[in-house]
Design a protein around this motif. Structure first.
Motif, PDB file in Angstrom:
ATOM      1  N   THR A 115       0.871  -1.179   0.000  1.00  0.00           N
ATOM      2  CA  THR A 115       0.000   0.000   0.000  1.00  0.00           C
ATOM      3  C   THR A 115       0.905   1.225   0.000  1.00  0.00           C
ATOM      4  N   PHE A 116       0.429   2.323  -0.592  1.00  0.00           N
ATOM      5  CA  PHE A 116       1.239   3.532  -0.485  1.00  0.00           C
ATOM      6  C   PHE A 116       0.442   4.678   0.106  1.00  0.00           C
ATOM      7  N   TRP A 117       1.151   5.456   0.878  1.00  0.00           N
ATOM      8  CA  TRP A 117       0.538   6.483   1.713  1.00  0.00           C
ATOM      9  C   TRP A 117       1.133   7.842   1.371  1.00  0.00           C
ATOM     10  N   ARG A 118       0.273   8.859   1.351  1.00  0.00           N
ATOM     11  CA  ARG A 118       0.718  10.221   1.063  1.00  0.00           C
ATOM     12  C   ARG A 118       0.098  11.132   2.122  1.00  0.00           C
ATOM     13  N   ASP A 119       0.906  11.940   2.771  1.00  0.00           N
ATOM     14  CA  ASP A 119       0.441  12.852   3.834  1.00  0.00           C
ATOM     15  C   ASP A 119      -0.433  12.122   4.854  1.00  0.00           C
ATOM     16  N   GLY A 120      -0.007  10.933   5.233  1.00  0.00           N
ATOM     17  CA  GLY A 120      -0.709  10.198   6.291  1.00  0.00           C
ATOM     18  C   GLY A 120      -1.971   9.472   5.855  1.00  0.00           C
ATOM     19  N   SER A 121      -2.334   9.534   4.557  1.00  0.00           N
ATOM     20  CA  SER A 121      -3.542   8.818   4.110  1.00  0.00           C
ATOM     21  C   SER A 121      -3.192   7.777   3.056  1.00  0.00           C
ATOM     22  N   LEU A 122      -3.986   6.716   3.069  1.00  0.00           N
ATOM     23  CA  LEU A 122      -3.833   5.665   2.072  1.00  0.00           C
ATOM     24  C   LEU A 122      -4.153   6.235   0.690  1.00  0.00           C
ATOM     25  N   VAL A 123      -3.292   5.972  -0.285  1.00  0.00           N
ATOM     26  CA  VAL A 123      -3.558   6.455  -1.634  1.00  0.00           C
ATOM     27  C   VAL A 123      -4.314   5.381  -2.399  1.00  0.00           C
ATOM     28  N   ARG A 124      -5.464   5.766  -2.915  1.00  0.00           N
ATOM     29  CA  ARG A 124      -6.226   4.814  -3.731  1.00  0.00           C
ATOM     30  C   ARG A 124      -6.532   5.504  -5.044  1.00  0.00           C
ATOM     31  N   GLU A 125      -5.583   5.440  -5.946  1.00  0.00           N
ATOM     32  CA  GLU A 125      -5.793   6.123  -7.221  1.00  0.00           C
ATOM     33  C   GLU A 125      -6.533   5.181  -8.154  1.00  0.00           C
ATOM     34  N   ARG A 126      -5.963   4.957  -9.323  1.00  0.00           N
ATOM     35  CA  ARG A 126      -6.686   4.126 -10.285  1.00  0.00           C
ATOM     36  C   ARG A 126      -6.846   2.693  -9.795  1.00  0.00           C
ATOM     37  N   ASN A 127      -5.971   2.283  -8.872  1.00  0.00           N
ATOM     38  CA  ASN A 127      -6.093   0.889  -8.427  1.00  0.00           C
ATOM     39  C   ASN A 127      -7.435   0.648  -7.736  1.00  0.00           C
ATOM     40  N   ALA A 128      -8.092   1.760  -7.302  1.00  0.00           N
ATOM     41  CA  ALA A 128      -9.428   1.609  -6.713  1.00  0.00           C
ATOM     42  C   ALA A 128     -10.413   1.135  -7.777  1.00  0.00           C
ATOM     43  N   MET A 129     -10.044   1.329  -9.051  1.00  0.00           N
ATOM     44  CA  MET A 129     -10.928   0.906 -10.143  1.00  0.00           C
ATOM     45  C   MET A 129     -10.637  -0.540 -10.573  1.00  0.00           C
ATOM     46  N   LEU A 130      -9.624  -1.140 -10.011  1.00  0.00           N
ATOM     47  CA  LEU A 130      -9.326  -2.528 -10.395  1.00  0.00           C
ATOM     48  C   LEU A 130     -10.531  -3.401 -10.049  1.00  0.00           C
ATOM     49  N   PRO A 131     -10.793  -4.409 -10.864  1.00  0.00           N
ATOM     50  CA  PRO A 131     -11.947  -5.257 -10.551  1.00  0.00           C
ATOM     51  C   PRO A 131     -11.680  -6.053  -9.271  1.00  0.00           C
ATOM     52  N   THR A 132     -12.752  -6.276  -8.479  1.00  0.00           N
ATOM     53  CA  THR A 132     -12.597  -7.087  -7.263  1.00  0.00           C
ATOM     54  C   THR A 132     -12.204  -8.506  -7.664  1.00  0.00           C
ATOM     55  N   ILE A 133     -12.841  -8.982  -8.730  1.00  0.00           N
ATOM     56  CA  ILE A 133     -12.537 -10.329  -9.219  1.00  0.00           C
ATOM     57  C   ILE A 133     -11.779 -10.170 -10.536  1.00  0.00           C
ATOM     58  N   SER A 134     -10.498 -10.489 -10.538  1.00  0.00           N
ATOM     59  CA  SER A 134      -9.663 -10.313 -11.730  1.00  0.00           C
ATOM     60  C   SER A 134      -9.904 -11.473 -12.701  1.00  0.00           C
ATOM     61  N   SER A 135      -9.304 -11.365 -13.892  1.00  0.00           N
ATOM     62  CA  SER A 135      -9.516 -12.463 -14.855  1.00  0.00           C
ATOM     63  C   SER A 135      -8.905 -13.754 -14.309  1.00  0.00           C
ATOM     64  N   LYS A 136      -7.790 -13.626 -13.584  1.00  0.00           N
ATOM     65  CA  LYS A 136      -7.190 -14.820 -12.971  1.00  0.00           C
ATOM     66  C   LYS A 136      -8.131 -15.388 -11.895  1.00  0.00           C
ATOM     67  N   ASP A 137      -8.770 -14.484 -11.138  1.00  0.00           N
ATOM     68  CA  ASP A 137      -9.727 -14.946 -10.117  1.00  0.00           C
ATOM     69  C   ASP A 137     -10.876 -15.729 -10.744  1.00  0.00           C
ATOM     70  N   TRP A 138     -11.370 -15.254 -11.916  1.00  0.00           N
ATOM     71  CA  TRP A 138     -12.481 -15.972 -12.561  1.00  0.00           C
ATOM     72  C   TRP A 138     -12.048 -17.387 -12.930  1.00  0.00           C
ATOM     73  N   LEU A 139     -10.804 -17.512 -13.392  1.00  0.00           N
ATOM     74  CA  LEU A 139     -10.322 -18.861 -13.729  1.00  0.00           C
ATOM     75  C   LEU A 139     -10.227 -19.717 -12.465  1.00  0.00           C
ATOM     76  N   ASP A 140      -9.777 -19.085 -11.370  1.00  0.00           N
ATOM     77  CA  ASP A 140      -9.711 -19.817 -10.096  1.00  0.00           C
ATOM     78  C   ASP A 140     -11.112 -20.209  -9.629  1.00  0.00           C
ATOM     79  N   ILE A 141     -12.074 -19.310  -9.845  1.00  0.00           N
ATOM     80  CA  ILE A 141     -13.459 -19.604  -9.435  1.00  0.00           C
ATOM     81  C   ILE A 141     -14.010 -20.780 -10.249  1.00  0.00           C
ATOM     82  N   ASP A 142     -13.717 -20.783 -11.565  1.00  0.00           N
ATOM     83  CA  ASP A 142     -14.130 -21.936 -12.394  1.00  0.00           C
ATOM     84  C   ASP A 142     -13.507 -23.213 -11.847  1.00  0.00           C
ATOM     85  N   PHE A 143     -12.258 -23.101 -11.459  1.00  0.00           N
ATOM     86  CA  PHE A 143     -11.551 -24.242 -10.869  1.00  0.00           C
ATOM     87  C   PHE A 143     -12.269 -24.683  -9.581  1.00  0.00           C
ATOM     88  N   GLY A 144     -12.609 -23.730  -8.732  1.00  0.00           N
ATOM     89  CA  GLY A 144     -13.280 -24.045  -7.463  1.00  0.00           C
ATOM     90  C   GLY A 144     -14.635 -24.706  -7.692  1.00  0.00           C
TER      91      GLY A 144
END
Ligand SMILES: Nc1ncnc2c1ncn2[C@@H]1O[C@H](COP(=O)(O)OP(=O)(O)O)[C@@H](O)[C@H]1O
Ligand SMILES: C=C(OP(=O)(O)O)C(=O)O
Ligand SMILES: [K+]
Ligand SMILES: [Mg+2]
Length: 585
Positions: A264-293
């Motif tokens: 995680t990276f922090w600026r002026d004492g706060s957590l920075v959530r830039e574009r990574n906040a837009m990353l999908p909760t379930i990534s394409s690799k996660d979907w493959l893992d879910i199919d596996f599960g």
């Protein structure tokens, strides 16, 4: 001998007691083993036990609890519906039930993360013997092939040795983390050293003091002067220079870097959530893992870094469409600021939640984590969803054979909050003392549960209605009343006959003083109930004649010495919406 309260509602009036098609089909199809006036118990090869009674309807009971010396599988020549009179028992709980009397069985469920330290068959068996209710595999690490082997070993253990360990698959999620170290298991960062964090692909050989970062936008998002925290602060860096895809950082808090550690990276004492906040909760690799599960038939999927209810709903409909039985429960991991913001809606949408304190503690100030834990545990109980407390419960036991006093206090607090389950991570995945760690969780749980029960320290919790129909409300009121009666009358056990498991979880939500024997007719529901506080799950095909269900359950449990004549029992059922109080004959 038996006193009962029956609530007659339109739904149960519509089901004549002795004349349903379910029951008649059941009667026609199920052969009953030889009957006499007493319960007969036969020991079959493959450690199978069958019991039959003189009562009219056939009856099936298959439990999650027991000793390895006795009854596991129905004879293989029998079709599934002919399980009518067999009893499957899991070694550990039956031993616990017999040794301590069932009033003292452990109510808190235990989860172990499986890693290199515990992936062998014998190691898994030791954990099962030690009380592991759920095995967790973390898709952040290892290959699918590696995880498949673990799943197969757990399944073999269940089938051959009579355990009922459920499997939870935990997704990697797409937060920022470091890569592997090209073979090395860790790396040491010293004070003032300059390390390069890079999004370049290096292949298997990394240049010295270089760390791969999984998130492409990393070099653009960080700024010179930002603080970079590894694993929530186990190691700290300061960004000193940006060079295209490379970010040069000076180590300000030295320590051990572990593969795939969270960043995680922090600026002026706060957590920075830039574009990574837009990353999908379930990534394409996660979907493959879910199919596996789904293909491997895991019981639970735990979703990392959940931000909203939407992703849970999306995953649940995906599972429903993909898996025949759609019986995989979805657990929301609460480990981000967004998940705390949207807590109620996320928990409502999920089948349970995990207080994932590892990452949560890297996203909010550490001193806020205990209050967050308290709130998550409460909300889950209110909304009738199982809750797991996870991460660093016994962190020092990764290296030492005994926990710190502070760790024991932390475990005690989670037990006292009456969380459904506690989870081991590194302690069981790669620590030196996995079995000892599990033994500590087990003994602390038992001790604290008993202490609070005996001293009557537990405050009653106001439990709001959670169902949407009038019938749901009746079930909830019945369970609240039954649990209250059980406490006031000091009964030995609550029995619940439930097809979906819902009625069992409603009773568990009341956290009664006595254990809850939960009888359900599907294996998947039984395994799921493994995660819930105080439930001793049995698989059973029951009729809608409660009198007959009870008589046969009593016979079978008495034959196994799990209950005895005179024990006081309250039985609840979702078939007739009734409460019955009786002594075991
Ligand atoms: N399948 C695996 N293969 C190798 N190592 C593993 C595996 N699962 C877990 N581990 C190790 O155990 C540690 C603790 O596990 P866990 O808490 O689940 O992961 P993390 O530390 O990434 O949050 C991991 O950091 C990793 O070193
Ligand atoms: C349980 C957690 O998730 P993981 O181990 O997958 O990071 C956590 O962050 O506490
Ligand atoms: K994970
Ligand atoms: Mg996490």
């Amino acid at each position: 001998m038996s006193q009962s309260v029956h609530l007659l509602t339109p739904s149960n009036l519509a089901v004549p007691k002795h004349n349903t098609s379910f029951l008649s089909t059941f009667n026609r199809r199920l052969p009953v083993t030889t009957t006499t006036s007493t319960t007969a118990v036969y020991v079959f090869p493959k450690l199978s036990i069958r019991a039959a009674s003189s009562d009219r309807e056939p009856f099936v009971i298959v439990t999650d609890n027991g000793t390895s010396s006795l009854g596991l599988q129905p004879p293989t020549s029998q079709p599934d519906h002919a399980l009518s009179s067999s009893i499957e028992v899991d070694a550990v709980t039956e031993a616990e039930l017999r040794e301590n009397g069932f009033r003292s069985t452990r109510r808190t469920k235990l989860i172990c993360t499986i890693g290199p330290a515990t992936s062998g068959f014998e190691q898994l068996e030791s954990l099962a013997v030690g009380g592991m209710n759920v095995a967790r595999i973390n898709m952040c690490h290892g290959t699918r092939e590696w995880h498949r082997e673990v799943i197969q070993r757990v399944r073999k253990l269940n089938e051959e040795k009579g355990y009922a360990v459920a499997i939870m698959m935990d997704t990697e999620g797409s937060e920022i983390h470091m890569g592997d170290f090209g073979g090395a298991s860790s790396a040491k960062a010293e004070d003032d050293e300059i390390w390069t964090f890079s999004v370049r692909a290096f292949g298997s050989t990394l240049p010295e003091r270089t760390i791969n970062v999984n998130y492409d936008g990393f070099a653009e998002d960080v700024k010179v002067g930002d603080e970079l925290l590894v694993d929530g602060g186990m190691v700290r860096f300061e960004v000193v220079e940006k060079l295209g895809p490379d970010v040069k950082c000076r180590c300000t808090d030295p320590g051990l870097l572990l593969p795939r550690a969270n960043l995680t990276f922090w600026r002026d004492g706060s957590l920075v959530r830039e574009r990574n906040a837009m990353l999908p909760t379930i990534s394409s690799k996660d979907w493959l893992d879910i199919d596996f599960g789904i293909a491997e038939g895991v019981d639970f999927i735990a979703v990392s870094f959940v931000k909203s209810a939407e992703v849970i709903n999306h995953l649940k409909s995906y599972i429903a469409a993909r898996s025949r039985d759609s019986d995989i429960a979805v657990i929301a991991k609460i480990e981000s600021i967004d998940s705390l913001k949207n807590l109620e809606e996320i928990i409502l949408a999920s089948d349970g939640a995990m207080v994932a304190r590892g990452d949560l503690g890297a996203q909010i100030p550490l001193e806020q984590v205990p209050a967050a834990q308290h709130r998550i545990v409460q909300v889950c109980r209110q909304l009738n969803k199982p809750v797991i407390v996870a991460s660093q419960l016994l962190e020092s036991m990764i290296e030492y054979p005994t926990p710190t006093r502070a760790e024991v206090a932390d475990v005690s607090e989670a037990v006292r909050q009456r969380a459904d389950a506690l989870m081991l991570s590194g302690e069981s995945a790669m620590g030196q003392f996995p079995e000892k760690s599990l033994a500590v969780l087990r003994s602390v749980s038992l001790r604290i549960e008993r202490w609070w029960r005996e001293e009557k320290h537990h405050e009653a919790m106001e439990l709001p209605g959670v169902g949407s129909s009038f019938s749901d409300s009746i079930s909830e009121e019945l369970c609240i009343s039954a649990a209250k009666m059980a406490n006031n009358l000091g009964v030995d056990a609550l029995f619940v006959y439930t097809k979906t498991g819902h009625m069992a979880s409603l009773l568990s939500r009341c956290r009664p003083d006595c254990p809850i024997f939960a009888f359900t007719n599907t294996t998947s529901v039984r395994r799921r109930l493994n995660l819930q506080w105080g439930l001793i799950p049995f698989r059973v095909s029951f009729s809608d004649d409660m009198e007959s269900n009870l008589n046969k359950t009593f016979s079978l449990l008495k034959a196994r010495n799990l209950i005895k004549s005179g024990d006081l029992v309250i039985a609840v059922s979702d078939i007739l919406q009734s409460i019955q109080v009786m002594n075991v004959p």
